[in-house]
Design an enzyme around this catalytic site. Structure first.
Site, PDB file in Angstrom:
ATOM      1  N   LYS A 161       0.896  -1.251   0.037  1.00  8.69           N
ATOM      2  CA  LYS A 161      -0.450  -0.223   0.281  1.00  8.69           C
ATOM      3  C   LYS A 161       1.045   0.983  -0.183  1.00  8.69           C
ATOM      4  CE  LYS A 161      -3.676  -2.254   2.078  1.00  8.69           C
ATOM      5  NZ  LYS A 161      -5.394  -1.823   2.773  1.00  8.69           N
ATOM      6  N   TYR A 188     -12.396  -2.251  -3.414  1.00  4.23           N
ATOM      7  CA  TYR A 188     -12.904  -2.199  -2.794  1.00  4.23           C
ATOM      8  C   TYR A 188     -13.991  -2.157  -2.258  1.00  4.23           C
ATOM      9  CZ  TYR A 188      -8.477  -2.377  -0.034  1.00  4.23           C
ATOM     10  OH  TYR A 188      -7.348  -3.036   0.290  1.00  4.23           O
ATOM     11  N   ASN A 191      -2.041   0.850   6.758  1.00  2.00           N
ATOM     12  CA  ASN A 191      -1.744  -0.502   7.488  1.00  2.00           C
ATOM     13  C   ASN A 191      -0.690  -1.373   6.281  1.00  2.00           C
ATOM     14  OD1 ASN A 191      -3.573  -1.890   5.522  1.00  2.00           O
ATOM     15  ND2 ASN A 191      -4.781  -2.640   7.156  1.00  2.00           N
ATOM     16  N   HIS A 219      -2.270  -4.931   1.230  1.00  3.01           N
ATOM     17  CA  HIS A 219      -3.723  -5.969   1.125  1.00  3.01           C
ATOM     18  C   HIS A 219      -3.436  -7.679   1.126  1.00  3.01           C
ATOM     19  CE1 HIS A 219      -7.805  -7.212  -0.502  1.00  3.01           C
ATOM     20  NE2 HIS A 219      -7.088  -7.796  -1.527  1.00  3.01           N
ATOM     21  N   GLU A 245      -9.122 -10.772  -7.908  1.00  2.00           N
ATOM     22  CA  GLU A 245      -8.615  -9.671  -7.387  1.00  2.00           C
ATOM     23  C   GLU A 245      -7.550  -9.365  -8.304  1.00  2.00           C
ATOM     24  OE1 GLU A 245      -7.256  -9.264  -3.285  1.00  2.00           O
ATOM     25  OE2 GLU A 245      -9.672  -9.458  -2.863  1.00  2.00           O
TER      26      GLU A 245
HETATM   27  P1  RTP Z   1      -7.251  -5.756   3.543  1.00  6.61           P
HETATM   28  O1  RTP Z   1      -8.107  -5.810   2.586  1.00  6.61           O
HETATM   29  O2  RTP Z   1      -6.776  -4.409   2.674  1.00  6.61           O
HETATM   30  O3  RTP Z   1      -6.538  -7.050   2.727  1.00  6.61           O
HETATM   31  O4  RTP Z   1      -7.069  -5.739   4.579  1.00  6.61           O
HETATM   32  P2  RTP Z   1      -8.231  -6.172   5.309  1.00  6.61           P
HETATM   33  O5  RTP Z   1      -8.734  -8.067   4.236  1.00  6.61           O
HETATM   34  O6  RTP Z   1      -6.925  -6.704   6.715  1.00  6.61           O
HETATM   35  O7  RTP Z   1      -9.535  -5.551   5.818  1.00  6.61           O
HETATM   36  P3  RTP Z   1     -11.415  -5.788   5.369  1.00  6.61           P
HETATM   37  O8  RTP Z   1     -12.046  -5.648   6.391  1.00  6.61           O
HETATM   38  O9  RTP Z   1     -10.888  -6.013   3.752  1.00  6.61           O
HETATM   39  O10 RTP Z   1     -10.751  -3.862   5.557  1.00  6.61           O
HETATM   40  C1  RTP Z   1     -10.059  -3.135   3.927  1.00  6.61           C
HETATM   41  C2  RTP Z   1      -9.569  -2.411   4.442  1.00  6.61           C
HETATM   42  O11 RTP Z   1     -10.447  -1.248   4.846  1.00  6.61           O
HETATM   43  C3  RTP Z   1      -9.725  -0.305   6.112  1.00  6.61           C
HETATM   44  N1  RTP Z   1     -10.315  -1.071   7.129  1.00  6.61           N
HETATM   45  N2  RTP Z   1     -10.731   0.080   7.985  1.00  6.61           N
HETATM   46  N3  RTP Z   1     -11.178   1.851  10.627  1.00  6.61           N
HETATM   47  C4  RTP Z   1     -11.804   0.792  10.520  1.00  6.61           C
HETATM   48  O12 RTP Z   1     -12.962   0.056  10.828  1.00  6.61           O
HETATM   49  C5  RTP Z   1     -11.711   0.035   9.223  1.00  6.61           C
HETATM   50  N4  RTP Z   1     -11.940  -1.620   8.969  1.00  6.61           N
HETATM   51  C6  RTP Z   1     -11.098  -1.785   7.521  1.00  6.61           C
HETATM   52  C7  RTP Z   1      -8.274  -0.981   6.606  1.00  6.61           C
HETATM   53  O13 RTP Z   1      -7.132  -0.388   6.090  1.00  6.61           O
HETATM   54  C8  RTP Z   1      -8.096  -2.558   5.402  1.00  6.61           C
HETATM   55  O14 RTP Z   1      -6.575  -2.780   5.514  1.00  6.61           O
HETATM   56 MG    MG Z   2      -9.838  -7.328   2.560  1.00 12.21          MG
END
Ligand code: RTP
Ligand code: MG
Length: 142
Positions: A11, A51, A114, A117, A128
């Site tokens: 990222k 997303y 973070n 991804h 994806e």
């Molecule tokens: P990613 O898709 O980026 O790999 O991350 P992830 O699966 O660990 O998390 P996901 O639930 O898919 O959420 C995508 C990205 O959205 C942001 N996020 N912010 N503020 C919040 O509560 C929140 N929740 C998610 C994060 O940057 C996450 O990587």
């Molecule tokens: Mg995710």
């Protein structure tokens, strides 16, 4: 265990910190091969489509602003159990909750910025990978 492919993004925060190589080393040292890679500046449209599952979530605008704030590296990783292995290497979404030694614990600042991804299921990985790469851009290294 089957050889799988997963999709990964370094990222904008991690690209900005100049830790692309350190993150790629985590993949390589843990049995994942990079079989496709490119650097991109995401547009709002491309980031929003990627997303799309989060479009109605309150954090969606901040997520798109962040993901378009600078260049990203997108890559396809291949290896045994690659989808779960990559998620394990990444650590929890919130770096404050990520296990020691994970990419997010070591290189990420916040739940927004973070570092990486990774696809969370075989269906996500297939969608994806196809979203960012033509079949001709993926090199078979097996
Ligand atoms: P990613 O898709 O980026 O790999 O991350 P992830 O699966 O660990 O998390 P996901 O639930 O898919 O959420 C995508 C990205 O959205 C942001 N996020 N912010 N503020 C919040 O509560 C929140 N929740 C998610 C994060 O940057 C996450 O990587
Ligand atoms: Mg995710």
């Amino acid at each position: 265990m089957a050889v799988e492919r997963t999709f990964s993004i370094v990222k904008p925060d991690a690209v900005g910190k100049n830790v692309i190589g350190k993150i790629y080393s985590r993949f390589e040292e843990n049995g994942l091969r990079i079989v496709a890679a490119k650097m991109l500046q995401l547009s709002e449209e491309v980031a929003g489509g990627f997303y799309a599952e989060h479009r109605e979530r309150p954090f969606f605008p901040a997520l798109i602003e962040f993901m378009t704030s600078g260049p990203v590296l997108v890559q396809v990783l291949e290896g045994e159990n690659a989808i779960a292995k990559n998620r394990e290497l990444m650590g929890a979404t919130n770096p404050q909750e990520a296990d020691a030694g994970t990419i997010r614990a070591d290189f990420a600042e916040s739940i927004d910025a973070n570092a990486v991804h990774g696809s969370d299921s075989p269906a996500s990985a297939a969608r994806e990978i196809a979203y960012f790469f033509a079949a001709s851009e993926i090199c078979d290294r097996a």
